[in-house]
Design a protein around this motif. Structure first.
Motif, mmCIF file in Angstrom:
data_model
loop_
_atom_site.group_PDB
_atom_site.id
_atom_site.type_symbol
_atom_site.label_atom_id
_atom_site.label_comp_id
_atom_site.label_asym_id
_atom_site.label_seq_id
_atom_site.Cartn_x
_atom_site.Cartn_y
_atom_site.Cartn_z
ATOM 1 N N GLU A 1 14.257 -19.635 24.488
ATOM 2 C CA GLU A 1 13.628 -18.364 24.183
ATOM 3 C C GLU A 1 14.281 -17.302 25.052
ATOM 4 O OE1 GLU A 1 11.638 -20.706 25.876
ATOM 5 O OE2 GLU A 1 10.910 -21.749 24.117
ATOM 6 N N ALA A 2 14.236 -16.070 24.584
ATOM 7 C CA ALA A 2 14.760 -14.947 25.366
ATOM 8 C C ALA A 2 13.828 -13.759 25.208
ATOM 9 C CB ALA A 2 16.166 -14.570 24.898
ATOM 10 N N ARG A 3 13.690 -13.016 26.293
ATOM 11 C CA ARG A 3 12.844 -11.825 26.285
ATOM 12 C C ARG A 3 13.723 -10.606 26.020
ATOM 13 N NH1 ARG A 3 9.578 -10.042 31.586
ATOM 14 N NH2 ARG A 3 11.688 -9.497 32.247
ATOM 15 N N PHE A 4 13.274 -9.782 25.083
ATOM 16 C CA PHE A 4 13.954 -8.525 24.785
ATOM 17 C C PHE A 4 12.949 -7.404 24.994
ATOM 18 C CE2 PHE A 4 16.519 -11.628 22.714
ATOM 19 C CZ PHE A 4 17.811 -11.140 22.803
ATOM 20 N N GLY A 5 13.360 -6.380 25.712
ATOM 21 C CA GLY A 5 12.430 -5.305 26.002
ATOM 22 C C GLY A 5 13.057 -3.941 25.847
ATOM 23 N N ARG A 6 12.250 -2.958 26.090
ATOM 24 C CA ARG A 6 12.694 -1.573 25.949
ATOM 25 C C ARG A 6 13.395 -1.081 27.200
ATOM 26 N NH1 ARG A 6 8.252 2.169 24.083
ATOM 27 N NH2 ARG A 6 10.014 3.581 23.999
ATOM 28 N N ILE A 7 13.906 -1.998 27.996
ATOM 29 C CA ILE A 7 14.735 -1.639 29.135
ATOM 30 C C ILE A 7 16.166 -1.597 28.626
ATOM 31 C CG2 ILE A 7 15.592 -2.377 31.384
ATOM 32 C CD1 ILE A 7 12.872 -3.725 31.830
ATOM 33 N N SER A 8 16.824 -0.454 28.756
ATOM 34 C CA SER A 8 18.172 -0.320 28.204
ATOM 35 C C SER A 8 19.169 -1.156 29.006
ATOM 36 C CB SER A 8 18.593 1.145 28.180
ATOM 37 O OG SER A 8 18.556 1.682 29.486
ATOM 38 N N ASP A 9 20.208 -1.587 28.337
ATOM 39 C CA ASP A 9 21.254 -2.417 28.921
ATOM 40 C C ASP A 9 22.532 -1.578 28.943
ATOM 41 O OD1 ASP A 9 22.755 -4.488 29.868
ATOM 42 O OD2 ASP A 9 22.731 -5.644 28.004
ATOM 43 N N THR A 10 22.742 -0.860 30.041
ATOM 44 C CA THR A 10 23.888 0.041 30.137
ATOM 45 C C THR A 10 25.148 -0.782 30.371
ATOM 46 O OG1 THR A 10 22.422 1.681 31.110
ATOM 47 C CG2 THR A 10 24.778 2.096 31.287
ATOM 48 N N ARG A 11 26.150 -0.542 29.519
ATOM 49 C CA ARG A 11 27.412 -1.281 29.596
ATOM 50 C C ARG A 11 28.576 -0.304 29.561
ATOM 51 N NH1 ARG A 11 27.100 -6.720 28.630
ATOM 52 N NH2 ARG A 11 25.073 -7.460 27.982
ATOM 53 N N ARG A 12 29.735 -0.796 29.953
ATOM 54 C CA ARG A 12 30.950 0.002 29.854
ATOM 55 C C ARG A 12 31.243 0.270 28.387
ATOM 56 N NH1 ARG A 12 34.940 -0.496 34.242
ATOM 57 N NH2 ARG A 12 33.870 -1.497 35.959
ATOM 58 N N ASP B 1 14.455 -26.792 27.622
ATOM 59 C CA ASP B 1 14.201 -26.782 29.061
ATOM 60 C C ASP B 1 12.771 -27.232 29.359
ATOM 61 O OD1 ASP B 1 12.564 -24.533 28.622
ATOM 62 O OD2 ASP B 1 14.162 -23.135 29.115
ATOM 63 N N GLY B 2 12.398 -27.177 30.609
ATOM 64 C CA GLY B 2 11.102 -27.711 31.023
ATOM 65 C C GLY B 2 9.983 -26.702 31.095
ATOM 66 N N VAL C 1 13.535 -33.468 23.606
ATOM 67 C CA VAL C 1 14.227 -34.057 24.747
ATOM 68 C C VAL C 1 14.413 -32.958 25.781
ATOM 69 C CG1 VAL C 1 16.318 -35.241 25.527
ATOM 70 C CG2 VAL C 1 15.469 -35.625 23.194
ATOM 71 N N SER C 2 13.976 -33.213 27.005
ATOM 72 C CA SER C 2 14.053 -32.192 28.056
ATOM 73 C C SER C 2 15.385 -32.230 28.783
ATOM 74 C CB SER C 2 12.940 -32.393 29.082
ATOM 75 O OG SER C 2 11.688 -32.151 28.490
ATOM 76 N N LEU C 3 15.896 -31.033 29.080
ATOM 77 C CA LEU C 3 17.057 -30.903 29.949
ATOM 78 C C LEU C 3 16.605 -31.151 31.386
ATOM 79 C CD1 LEU C 3 18.673 -27.640 28.519
ATOM 80 C CD2 LEU C 3 19.761 -29.873 28.621
ATOM 81 N N PRO C 4 17.550 -31.453 32.281
ATOM 82 C CA PRO C 4 17.158 -31.577 33.691
ATOM 83 C C PRO C 4 16.608 -30.240 34.207
ATOM 84 C CG PRO C 4 19.407 -32.382 33.332
ATOM 85 C CD PRO C 4 18.962 -31.743 32.062
ATOM 86 N N PRO C 5 15.732 -30.280 35.199
ATOM 87 C CA PRO C 5 15.178 -29.037 35.743
ATOM 88 C C PRO C 5 16.265 -28.149 36.350
ATOM 89 C CG PRO C 5 14.069 -30.950 36.686
ATOM 90 C CD PRO C 5 15.193 -31.453 35.858
ATOM 91 N N TYR C 6 16.056 -26.848 36.243
ATOM 92 C CA TYR C 6 16.927 -25.845 36.852
ATOM 93 C C TYR C 6 18.386 -25.988 36.414
ATOM 94 C CZ TYR C 6 12.743 -25.737 39.685
ATOM 95 O OH TYR C 6 11.449 -25.681 40.086
ATOM 96 N N ALA C 7 18.610 -26.234 35.132
ATOM 97 C CA ALA C 7 19.972 -26.410 34.622
ATOM 98 C C ALA C 7 20.205 -25.593 33.350
ATOM 99 C CB ALA C 7 20.242 -27.895 34.383
#
Length: 184
Positions: free
Chosen positions: A21-32, A99-100, A118-124
């Motif tokens: 999962e990924a969080r998307f928000g109204r915080i702009s992502d300033t890039r070159r 993930d876990g 199937v779970s991935l190892p923790p913190y990976a």
């Protein structure tokens, strides 16, 4: 979580999918960005605490991507996502690697019959190719954009995710890591 198939489709084709999962928000992502000299590009910035979440599962062998946009990361939304992925591939046995997160292990989840979690190892997180799908999406579809509302953000997310779902060669090039493919 069971480590064996719970029901039907024991003879179906095996599909290995990684989920995240990924969080998307109204915080702009300033890039070159590029512009001709001597013009300086202007990029708006916004910090607003409104978020939505994208769920994704990708089949590493062929680049098939299944996504949903949901309001939260919790067991109820995870259940909706698992049911959707299972319904999209009813003849396959799906080994979903994730993930876990707590909502992935919730006792309230009813795992569809053609899914095995199937779970991935923790913190990976570096072991999950979906992380690179999120990087690609953020770089190509969300750089230097400001959204007037959460609905506008969700519209952009919907269009971007749909384009990725339809571009299986591109997704496959992102997620077909040699060590995963050789293990299959």
């Amino acid at each position: 979580m069971d480590k064996e198939w719970s029901g039907a489709n024991k003879d179906g084709a095996l599909r290995v999918m990684f989920q995240d999962e990924a969080r998307f928000g109204r915080i702009s992502d300033t890039r070159r960005c590029w512009c001709p000299r001597p013009i300086r590009p202007l990029a708006q910035a916004m910090v607003t605490q409104q978020y939505t979440y994208a769920y994704a599962a990708v089949s590493v062998s062929d680049g098939i991507l299944d996504t949903l946009i949901l309001p939260h990361v919790n067991s109820e939304c995870m259940q909706l996502f698992l049911d959707e992925v299972a319904a999209r591939h009813p003849k396959d046995r799906i080994a979903m690697i994730l993930d876990g997160a707590g909502w992935h292990k919730s006792s309230t989840l009813k795992i569809p019959k053609n899914l095995l979690l199937v779970s991935l190892p923790p913190y990976a997180p570096e072991l999950n190719p979906v992380e690179h799908v999120w990087d690609e999406l953020r770089e190509k579809a969300f750089g230097n954009l400001v959204f007037d509302s959460i609905e506008a953000l969700e519209d952009q997310l919907e269009v971007s995710l749909k384009a990725m779902e339809l571009d299986t060669p591109r997704v496959h090039s992102i997620v077909a890591w040699p060590w995963i493919i050789s293990a299959l």
